[in-house]
Enzyme design. Structure first.
Site, PDB file in Angstrom:
ATOM      1  N   GLU A   1     -29.887  37.678  18.704  1.00 57.86           N
ATOM      2  CA  GLU A   1     -30.970  38.518  19.234  1.00 57.86           C
ATOM      3  C   GLU A   1     -30.542  39.980  19.159  1.00 57.86           C
ATOM      4  O   GLU A   1     -29.376  40.313  19.426  1.00 57.86           O
ATOM      5  CB  GLU A   1     -31.245  38.176  20.708  1.00 57.86           C
TER       6      GLU A   1
ATOM      7  N   HIS B   1     -36.665  35.302  12.224  1.00 59.99           N
ATOM      8  CA  HIS B   1     -37.475  34.309  12.936  1.00 59.99           C
ATOM      9  C   HIS B   1     -38.838  34.163  12.257  1.00 59.99           C
ATOM     10  O   HIS B   1     -39.393  33.064  12.153  1.00 59.99           O
ATOM     11  CB  HIS B   1     -37.639  34.767  14.394  1.00 59.99           C
TER      12      HIS B   1
HETATM   13 ZN   LIG Z   1     -37.346  35.411  17.763  1.00 56.68          ZN
END
Ligand SMILES: [Zn+2]
Length: 249
Positions: free
Chosen positions: A91, A132
């Protein structure tokens, strides 16, 4: 590069017989690193990642690499449907709508060092360094159109279709003609599917087709990479597809 082990997330389980062969990049969409650490460590949220990198380049390890963190959700790439089991999730402390709306130099240099280390440790193919939005194009847009993929390509830490040899496009066109595939939409869907994208929703649905193209564009058709080129989106997809065909044989 500073690595901190102080924060731990209990949101993980065991990898299901899977080798680590992907790195999935995300952004948090939350205003601060503290908000993100809180969010990813709260049991009831049922989400996590292996690493999160702050705007000032600090790397926090929230889940042990050997475990299955919960960052990908429902997703797929090629035949892989359990990306959480097969990947390391990273992240980035970034939100397009808050003050952390830049991929800072410090954040990027830590990401580069971490990615280099993971690629070496697990022998990850650079084609498997994905966003993602690549593995869940109809649900997710992170790491977004401003993520500087170019920095990763330049260091050979991610894949980018070679756009030099435009003559190769002829061979692709002959291949499509032979197989009686005439419309651009059909061609693009077939190519994106072979590249790895889940095209299921985009077949016969203009709305999802456009979303799928946007996902591709945000990763592989960033303006920055194509400054002096007249290539159209379909040309880059054709070259991408051609390069893959060559390396798969
Ligand atoms: Zn994500």
């Amino acid at each position: 590069m500073k690595l901190i082990h102080k924060f731990k997330s209990l949101n993980f389980d065991k990898r299901v017989n899977k080798k680590i062969s992907y790195i999935i990049l995300h952004y948090t969409a939350l205003p601060t690193i503290d908000d993100s650490l809180n969010f990813l460590c709260k049991t009831e949220n049922k989400v996590s990642c292996h690493y999160i990198i702050s705007q000032n380049g600090i790397i926090y390890n929230l889940v042990n690499e050997k475990n299955r963190a919960w960052h990908a959700g429902q997703s797929n790439w090629l035949a892989e449907k359990d990306l959480n089991s097969a990947s390391i999730g990273i992240e980035l402390d970034f939100s397009p709508n808050h003050n952390n709306n830049k991929f800072s130099k410090l954040l990027m240099s830590s990401l580069i060092v971490l990615t280099q280390r993971l690629i070496k440790k697990y022998k990850i193919n650079k084609k498997n360094i994905l966003g993602h939005s690549d593995i869940a194009p109809y649900r997710k847009i992170d790491p977004g159109k401003h993520f500087p993929w170019k920095k990763l390509y330049q260091l050979n830490l991610a894949y980018y279709p070679k756009t030099k040899n435009i003559l190769k496009l002829k061979k692709i066109r002959i291949w499509f003609k032979k197989n009686k595939i005439y419309s651009n939409e059909q061609k693009i869907l077939i190519m994106l599917n072979i590249i790895g994208y889940d095209i299921s929703k985009a077949i016969n649905n203009k709305y999802y087709y456009r979303i799928l193209l946007k996902s591709y564009r945000n990763h592989f058709f960033q303006k920055d990479n194509l400054k002096n080129s007249n290539l159209k989106l379909i040309n880059v997809i054709e070259l991408h597809f051609y390069n893959l065909l060559l390396t798969k044989v």
